[in-house]
Design an enzyme around this catalytic site. Structure first.
Site, PDB file in Angstrom:
ATOM      1  N   CYS A 145      46.659  88.818 -87.618  1.00 60.11           N
ATOM      2  CA  CYS A 145      47.958  88.864 -88.298  1.00 60.11           C
ATOM      3  C   CYS A 145      48.662  87.519 -88.334  1.00 60.11           C
ATOM      4  CB  CYS A 145      48.854  89.893 -87.609  1.00 60.11           C
ATOM      5  SG  CYS A 145      48.176  91.565 -87.600  1.00 60.11           S
ATOM      6  N   CYS A 199      57.854  93.019 -85.133  1.00 59.31           N
ATOM      7  CA  CYS A 199      56.822  93.927 -84.644  1.00 59.31           C
ATOM      8  C   CYS A 199      57.409  95.135 -83.938  1.00 59.31           C
ATOM      9  CB  CYS A 199      55.881  93.197 -83.692  1.00 59.31           C
ATOM     10  SG  CYS A 199      56.714  92.495 -82.260  1.00 59.31           S
TER      11      CYS A 199
END
EC number: 1.8.4.10
Length: 240
Positions: free
Chosen positions: A203, A228
């Site tokens: 990511c 996140c």
């Protein structure tokens, strides 16, 4: 847990090591922990907190998907400062179920899928460690992201019902690098290869010079969604 006057503390603009010293002295070192992802910000805070108290708690969430260079830096940092991290990992059952049902790369499919992966690999382990403290120290800076423009040094974390301290929230990226160079602090050499924010390997990618600091994180998503879940649910400067 001692109640803090967050408004008064933030008006005093305690910064960096001063904020760390205050919270360790006020809450006690066993009740405060620094969250480290091995970023340049967290490396600065590691240096600061260990100077204040060599036995301070520092934890690392091992998602299982980090760059090898992140683990190498972890080793180097422990050798340099002669300490060990508290390490927290995802629950085996959560990983097995998600990957078995959805595949190893399901987090690319949608924002909700990516948040599910973050929940399993990062948020749930974080909640386990935060259940053992009255406050946590983070390396957030306002200029990192549109979602962090209102962050204060001392906050109440509603999601975890503890205090949250962001000692370098007003620092620029240049301030961070100057501190690193002045104190010869180890940092990931990924920063020398175009990375400006480093998370899990699938990511995170390098960015072009001049690009937004976190543009290499979850680059397939809109900027206003790039969290996140670790840093959501904070009531800025509200008293507990």
């Amino acid at each position: 847990m001692r109640e803090l006057d967050l408004k008064a503390l933030n008006s005093e603009k305690k910064n960096g090591a001063e904020a760390i010293s205050y919270i360790l002295e006020t809450m006690g070192p066993s009740n405060i922990a620094l969250a480290s992802s091995m970023s340049i910000e967290d490396q600065v805070l590691t240096h600061m907190i260990l100077n204040v108290n060599p036995k301070a708690r520092i934890f690392f969430i091992d998602t299982g998907r980090h760059f090898q260079k992140t683990y190498d830096l972890m080793e180097e940092t422990m050798r340099s400062y002669k300490f060990t991290y508290e390490v927290y990992a995802p629950e085996r059952e959560d990983i097995e179920e998600a990957v078995s049902k959805l595949g190893p790369n399901f987090f690319y499919e949608s924002v909700d899928s990516r948040k599910k992966c973050c929940e399993i690999r990062k948020v749930k382990p974080l909640k386990r460690v935060l259940s053992t403290v009255d406050g946590w120290i983070c390396g957030l800076r306002r200029e990192q992201s549109p979602t962090r423009q209102d962050v204060e040094i001392f906050e109440w974390d509603n999601g975890n019902s503890i205090y949250k301290i962001n000692p370098i929230v007003f620092w620029s990226e240049e301030d961070v690098w100057e501190y690193i160079k002045a104190h010869n602090i180890p940092y990931s050499n990924l920063y020398r290869n175009g990375f400006r924010s480093i998370g899990c390997q699938p990511c995170t990618r390098a960015v072009q010079p001049g690009a937004d600091i976190r543009s290499g994180r979850w680059w397939w998503e809109d900027p206003d969604k790039k969290e996140c879940g670790l840093h959501l649910g904070t009531a800025h400067s509200a008293n507990h």
